[in-house]
Design a protein around this motif. Structure first.
Motif, PDB file in Angstrom:
ATOM      1  N   GLY A 152       0.827  -1.198   0.000  1.00 52.65           N
ATOM      2  CA  GLY A 152       0.000   0.000   0.000  1.00 52.65           C
ATOM      3  C   GLY A 152       0.863   1.250   0.000  1.00 52.65           C
ATOM      4  N   ARG A 153       0.428   2.268   0.743  1.00 55.97           N
ATOM      5  CA  ARG A 153       1.143   3.538   0.770  1.00 55.97           C
ATOM      6  C   ARG A 153       2.505   3.367   1.442  1.00 55.97           C
ATOM      7  N   ALA A 154       3.530   3.909   0.808  1.00 56.54           N
ATOM      8  CA  ALA A 154       4.897   3.760   1.318  1.00 56.54           C
ATOM      9  C   ALA A 154       5.291   4.993   2.120  1.00 56.54           C
ATOM     10  N   TYR A 155       5.855   4.753   3.302  1.00 62.76           N
ATOM     11  CA  TYR A 155       6.351   5.824   4.169  1.00 62.76           C
ATOM     12  C   TYR A 155       7.846   5.642   4.392  1.00 62.76           C
ATOM     13  N   VAL A 156       8.540   6.763   4.670  1.00 64.53           N
ATOM     14  CA  VAL A 156       9.962   6.644   4.974  1.00 64.53           C
ATOM     15  C   VAL A 156      10.177   5.787   6.212  1.00 64.53           C
ATOM     16  N   THR A 157       9.182   5.732   7.096  1.00 64.83           N
ATOM     17  CA  THR A 157       9.302   4.916   8.309  1.00 64.83           C
ATOM     18  C   THR A 157       9.134   3.425   8.022  1.00 64.83           C
ATOM     19  N   HIS A 158       8.792   3.042   6.805  1.00 68.37           N
ATOM     20  CA  HIS A 158       8.890   1.633   6.420  1.00 68.37           C
ATOM     21  C   HIS A 158      10.356   1.194   6.438  1.00 68.37           C
ATOM     22  N   TRP A 159      11.263   2.135   6.262  1.00 69.54           N
ATOM     23  CA  TRP A 159      12.695   1.819   6.161  1.00 69.54           C
ATOM     24  C   TRP A 159      13.451   2.066   7.468  1.00 69.54           C
ATOM     25  N   ALA A 160      12.878   2.826   8.381  1.00 66.72           N
ATOM     26  CA  ALA A 160      13.605   3.169   9.609  1.00 66.72           C
ATOM     27  C   ALA A 160      12.627   3.426  10.739  1.00 66.72           C
ATOM     28  N   ALA A 161      13.002   2.988  11.923  1.00 67.74           N
ATOM     29  CA  ALA A 161      12.164   3.197  13.100  1.00 67.74           C
ATOM     30  C   ALA A 161      12.451   4.566  13.701  1.00 67.74           C
ATOM     31  N   ASN A 162      11.459   5.443  13.690  1.00 63.09           N
ATOM     32  CA  ASN A 162      11.602   6.773  14.283  1.00 63.09           C
ATOM     33  C   ASN A 162      11.291   6.671  15.775  1.00 63.09           C
ATOM     34  N   THR A 163      12.197   6.025  16.507  1.00 56.97           N
ATOM     35  CA  THR A 163      11.955   5.670  17.908  1.00 56.97           C
ATOM     36  C   THR A 163      11.682   6.888  18.771  1.00 56.97           C
ATOM     37  N   THR A 164      12.560   7.889  18.697  1.00 61.80           N
ATOM     38  CA  THR A 164      12.352   9.150  19.413  1.00 61.80           C
ATOM     39  C   THR A 164      12.260  10.251  18.369  1.00 61.80           C
ATOM     40  N   GLY A 166      12.412  13.274  16.088  1.00 65.65           N
ATOM     41  CA  GLY A 166      13.231  14.471  16.165  1.00 65.65           C
ATOM     42  C   GLY A 166      14.617  14.239  16.714  1.00 65.65           C
ATOM     43  N   THR A 167      14.875  13.040  17.256  1.00 64.79           N
ATOM     44  CA  THR A 167      16.179  12.730  17.842  1.00 64.79           C
ATOM     45  C   THR A 167      16.831  11.524  17.189  1.00 64.79           C
ATOM     46  N   THR A 168      16.061  10.451  16.991  1.00 63.38           N
ATOM     47  CA  THR A 168      16.606   9.251  16.359  1.00 63.38           C
ATOM     48  C   THR A 168      17.006   9.558  14.913  1.00 63.38           C
ATOM     49  N   ASP A 169      18.218   9.201  14.563  1.00 61.86           N
ATOM     50  CA  ASP A 169      18.728   9.466  13.214  1.00 61.86           C
ATOM     51  C   ASP A 169      18.177   8.413  12.251  1.00 61.86           C
ATOM     52  N   HIS A 195      11.286  14.131  11.900  1.00 63.08           N
ATOM     53  CA  HIS A 195      12.143  13.077  11.390  1.00 63.08           C
ATOM     54  C   HIS A 195      13.556  13.627  11.216  1.00 63.08           C
ATOM     55  N   TYR A 196      14.440  13.227  12.116  1.00 61.20           N
ATOM     56  CA  TYR A 196      15.812  13.713  12.106  1.00 61.20           C
ATOM     57  C   TYR A 196      16.648  12.861  11.166  1.00 61.20           C
ATOM     58  N   CYS A 197      17.302  13.530  10.214  1.00 56.69           N
ATOM     59  CA  CYS A 197      18.045  12.813   9.183  1.00 56.69           C
ATOM     60  C   CYS A 197      19.555  12.886   9.363  1.00 56.69           C
ATOM     61  N   ALA A 222       2.883  21.436   7.252  1.00 54.89           N
ATOM     62  CA  ALA A 222       3.182  21.964   8.582  1.00 54.89           C
ATOM     63  C   ALA A 222       3.603  20.874   9.548  1.00 54.89           C
ATOM     64  N   ALA A 223       3.076  19.654   9.369  1.00 55.16           N
ATOM     65  CA  ALA A 223       3.279  18.605  10.375  1.00 55.16           C
ATOM     66  C   ALA A 223       4.295  17.549   9.978  1.00 55.16           C
ATOM     67  N   SER A 224       4.597  17.414   8.685  1.00 52.73           N
ATOM     68  CA  SER A 224       5.611  16.448   8.234  1.00 52.73           C
ATOM     69  C   SER A 224       6.944  17.184   8.176  1.00 52.73           C
ATOM     70  N   ILE A 225       7.803  16.934   9.142  1.00 49.31           N
ATOM     71  CA  ILE A 225       8.994  17.755   9.340  1.00 49.31           C
ATOM     72  C   ILE A 225      10.256  16.916   9.172  1.00 49.31           C
ATOM     73  N   LEU A 226      11.141  17.367   8.298  1.00 46.45           N
ATOM     74  CA  LEU A 226      12.459  16.771   8.116  1.00 46.45           C
ATOM     75  C   LEU A 226      13.490  17.691   8.755  1.00 46.45           C
ATOM     76  N   ILE A 227      14.386  17.119   9.548  1.00 43.70           N
ATOM     77  CA  ILE A 227      15.377  17.908  10.276  1.00 43.70           C
ATOM     78  C   ILE A 227      16.767  17.445   9.852  1.00 43.70           C
ATOM     79  N   THR A 228      17.622  18.408   9.516  1.00 42.35           N
ATOM     80  CA  THR A 228      18.983  18.064   9.100  1.00 42.35           C
ATOM     81  C   THR A 228      19.993  18.451  10.177  1.00 42.35           C
ATOM     82  N   GLY A 229      21.014  17.627  10.309  1.00 45.02           N
ATOM     83  CA  GLY A 229      22.106  17.907  11.225  1.00 45.02           C
ATOM     84  C   GLY A 229      23.407  18.171  10.502  1.00 45.02           C
ATOM     85  N   ILE A 230      23.357  18.397   9.188  1.00 41.95           N
ATOM     86  CA  ILE A 230      24.577  18.667   8.410  1.00 41.95           C
ATOM     87  C   ILE A 230      25.199  19.979   8.881  1.00 41.95           C
TER      88      ILE A 230
END
Length: 790
Positions: A152-164, A166-169, A195-197, A222-230
């Protein structure tokens, strides 16, 4: 190992009467298929049974072993006909982990999933993510080595567990999700949440020639947020770049509907979104928040559409001087400006500083003379009293300027504005490019606080030049060797609803763009500028063949005003602007302005001290009666509408309609003389490039007669050249000493006066001399003429 045997599953071959079938055949398949499965003679699964197995005289088969999973068992008579009850599905398992739904990704990665199971699910932050078994899947690998793709619909979280959140990379997972979407022509979504990248760059480019249609989209901007640490100015967070600099990348990506932020750590931020060499693509609504670099850089694009972009607190400024922790004082009606700590220097003369009070009231001042490190004189009296003893009074200096020498990549600033962390930033330098255009380059090396090395040499020597890093950067490369090498890139780019708020430096910078149109947009500088967030220009455009339509509002700092409009033959259409002007400050700066372009200012609300404000080469000495100006600004600088005295307006915009009154005088071409009047009235109306006028002059006394030939001075606009039309005068009433002659006149090209003539039948007209005008001479004249417009 799970066991299939007479004891466990008791397979026996019997006919419809229940009699054993000697020599019956047992065939084992993978469940739901006709694919042969292997049965083993031992629990270690080392020795395979023959296939099929043959029953003994009692219809019993040897004990068999098989791996955990689902199977289809078919028992047939010796002729190959299935016996009653067969085939049948069986499941073999001794593993407690063989379940179809998992509470965490870690559970799923450790699980052994029955081969008969083709769909599983796991729970991630309250969302149930479903997967299907896929030999080429990249989203999940379970403990048995099976690979899975989103069902069905694919999410980036299908590939990674966003455990915390904004913090989990989860950067590697997001990148893998994007790669899967590109490879399969799918859309991968960023769910609501943070979602911290980490330090991952998300590569959304496709190979040249690819025709894949795919997407990287958020559920909600507004609610789907990607965060970079570069922590690197030279890197990109999300990039859509061609792998071949000579050709545009392929595919049709749909990217956006999410928000990009930066991690609070690190002083160097990447470009949030960088597109290069992209065609036939679009950006969905997108938001950017927080950065000291360009939020977005778009270059070498073709047929590209960007829809509804919001940018908050981005861009980079280079202040002439920092004033953190220092406050200022000046009294209304005076010119002495003092500071609470040493901040001034002799080199500050000519520099602009803006003061802001607690209530938001602000005023700009130009430093006229240096008294001490805590005191200077400014060029104009203050409109307000700024008293640091009763309220906080913040002062913000103008932006730094720079110098470059042709054939050199060294940029030297007039202030300490650089650090080693600036390497990688893109900067634009006004006038340092070829033929005095903009030089757009990247800082390649740090030399000192006042000097850096750019990646490219200057083509033109400049001094006191503006330089900046735009918040939204529409860039290009004039040496691009791709599809449109014969003309500047970017080409056929449209942005709808661009909203840039509280930017530093320049809100929108454009360099080399063809057919680039911005619609229904707003660029809003910091309402109360401070060192950390001050703006130079709302728009800085260079070699931009296109248009901007929208609103510019709030304050800018320094000599820049609202716009730097260089090398243009496009349209700057500003239905509304709100701008603070200090003495002598331009509202819009024009440089190398090209024929064919124009700037249109609709309603312009000017606040503060505007009595000496100028519209650089376009408006001079704006009226302060209601602090509103309605202007059409075009290409030349020769025309003076009377509703804004002493101003200049120019261009080839034929829709201008205006009118006014004025004062005319009689004079001579050699000396003016001195005449007294009881009437010297002028009424005029302009329609496009034609002015209609009526004049009434009554002389009451001649104090000193003029010399030369007589003229009427005071027309509102400069007359056009002969090829654009001459002057036409009519309806004269003339009480003069001349007898037998008819009064007339003409307007020479480039003049704002009527040259008076005497005309006799069949005789060439002669210039009117001063003797023809006496006390009590009266004349009424009306006519029209074409004005000069380039």
């Amino acid at each position: 190992m799970p066991i299939l045997s007479g004891e466990a599953l008791s397979f026996r071959a019997v006919d419809s009467n229940g009699d054993p079938v000697s020599g019956a055949l047992l065939k084992l398949y993978i469940a739901g298929t006709t694919t042969q499965a292997t049965a083993y003679t031992d629990a270690g699964l080392t020795t395979a049974h023959p296939w099929p197995l043959v029953a003994n005289a009692a219809g019993i088969f040897d004990t068999i072993y098989a791996a955990d999973g689902g199977y289809k068992v078919d028992i047939q008579d010796p002729d190959g006909a299935s016996l009653p009850g067969f085939p049948q599905e069986v499941v073999t398992s001794q593993s407690a982990a063989a379940v179809s739904t998992f509470n965490t990704r870690a559970e799923a990665e450790a699980a052994i999933v029955l081969a008969v199971v083709f769909k599983i699910a796991l729970i991630n932050n309250g969302r149930v993510l479903e997967y299907y078994r896929d030999a080429s899947g990249t989203a999940l690998t379970t403990g048995d080595g099976a690979t899975w793709s989103p069902a069905g619909r694919a999410y980036v979280t299908h590939w990674a567990a966003n455990t915390t959140p904004g913090t989990t990379d989860i950067g590697a997972g997001v990148a893998a999700a994007v790669n899967w979407a590109k490879a399969n022509g799918r859309i991968v979504f960023v769910p609501e949440g943070r979602h911290y990248c980490g330090t991952t760059t998300i590569d959304c480019g496709l190979a040249v020639g690819s025709t894949v249609k795919w997407g990287f989209e958020g559920e909600d901007r507004a609610a789907s947020i990607l965060i970079t640490g570069i922590d690197d100015h030279s890197r990109d967070f999300i990039q859509v770049k061609s792998p071949n600099s000579a050709e545009r990348c392929g595919g049709t990506p749909s990217i956006g509907n999410f928000r990009i932020e930066r991690n609070s750590s690190g002083d160097r931020q990447p470009i949030f979104l960088h597109t290069y060499g992209v065609s036939n693509a679009r950006l969905l609504p997108m938001s950017f928040a927080g950065s000291n670099n360009s939020h977005a850089r778009h270059e070498v694009l073709y047929n590209y559409r960007i829809n509804d972009i919001q940018s908050y607190f981005g861009g980079r400024h280079y202040l002439y001087k920092a004033t953190d922790g220092i406050e200022f004082d000046i009294t209304s009606g005076t010119t002495t400006l003092t500071s609470t700590s040493a901040v001034f220097a002799a080199g500050d003369v000519g520099k602009t500083i803006r003061l802001t009070r607690d209530d938001g009231t602000g005023e700009k001042f130009v430093i006229a003379s240096f008294t001490s490190t805590t005191e200077v004189e400014v060029t104009a009296n203050a409109d307000y009293t700024f008293d640091s003893g009763t309220q906080t009074v913040v002062g913000t200096f103008e932006h730094a300027r720079c110098a470059m020498t042709a054939s050199s990549a060294t940029l030297t600033a007039n202030a300490s504005v650089f650090s080693a962390e600036d390497v990688g930033l893109y900067v634009y330098v006004e006038g340092a490019g070829a033929s005095g255009k903009v030089l757009a380059s990247q800082i390649s090396a740090y030399v000192s606080a006042t000097e850096v090395t750019l990646a490219d040499n200057a083509s033109t020597t400049v001094s006191d030049a503006v330089f900046y890093t735009p918040c939204i950067d529409i860039a290009s490369n004039p040496d691009y060797s791709g599809i449109s090498a014969s003309r500047p890139e970017t080409n056929d780019l449209v942005i709808e609803r661009l909203h840039v708020e509280n930017y530093a430096g320049v809100g929108l910078g454009v360099n080399i763009a063809t057919d680039f149109i911005i619609l229904d947009s707003k660029i809003h500088a910091e309402a109360q500028p401070v060192d950390e967030r001050s703006s130079l220009y709302s728009i800085a455009g260079a070699d931009w063949k296109g248009s901007f339509t929208g609103i510019l509002a709030a304050d800018t700092v320094g000599r820049g005003g609202k716009c730097l409009w260089m090398d243009q033959n496009g349209v700057l259409n500003l239905p509304y602007t709100r701008q603070y002007l200090s003495s002598g400050e331009p509202l819009c700066t024009l440089g190398n302005f090209q024929s064919g372009g124009f700037v249109y200012y609709g309603r312009t609300d000017l606040i503060g001290d505007i009595s000496q404000g100028t519209f650089d080469g376009v408006l001079d000495g704006l009226s302060t009666t209601d602090r509103r100006v309605f202007v059409d600004v075009l290409t030349a600088t020769d025309i003076a509408p009377t509703e804004m005295p002493a101003q200049t307006v120019a261009g080839n915009f034929k829709g201008w309609t205006e009118g006014g009154t004025g004062t005319v005088t009689l004079a001579g071409t050699t000396t003016d003389g001195d005449y007294s009047y009881s009437s010297q009235a002028l009424d005029w109306t302009r329609f496009g490039d034609v002015v209609f006028f009526q004049i009434r002059i009554v002389v009451s006394a001649i104090n000193t007669a003029a010399t030369g030939n007589m003229v009427i001075k005071g027309l509102p606009y400069v007359a056009a050249s002969a090829t654009q039309g001459g002057a036409y005068l009519s309806n004269w009433r003339w009480d003069l000493t001349t007898t037998g002659a008819h009064p007339t006149g003409h307007i020479n090209a480039g003049e704002t006066q009527i040259r008076l003539l005497e005309c006799v039948d069949n005789t060439a007209p002669a210039a009117m001399v001063p003797g023809g005008v006496l006390a009590n001479t009266s004349m009424t004249v009306s006519g029209h003429y074409k004005i000069k417009l380039t």
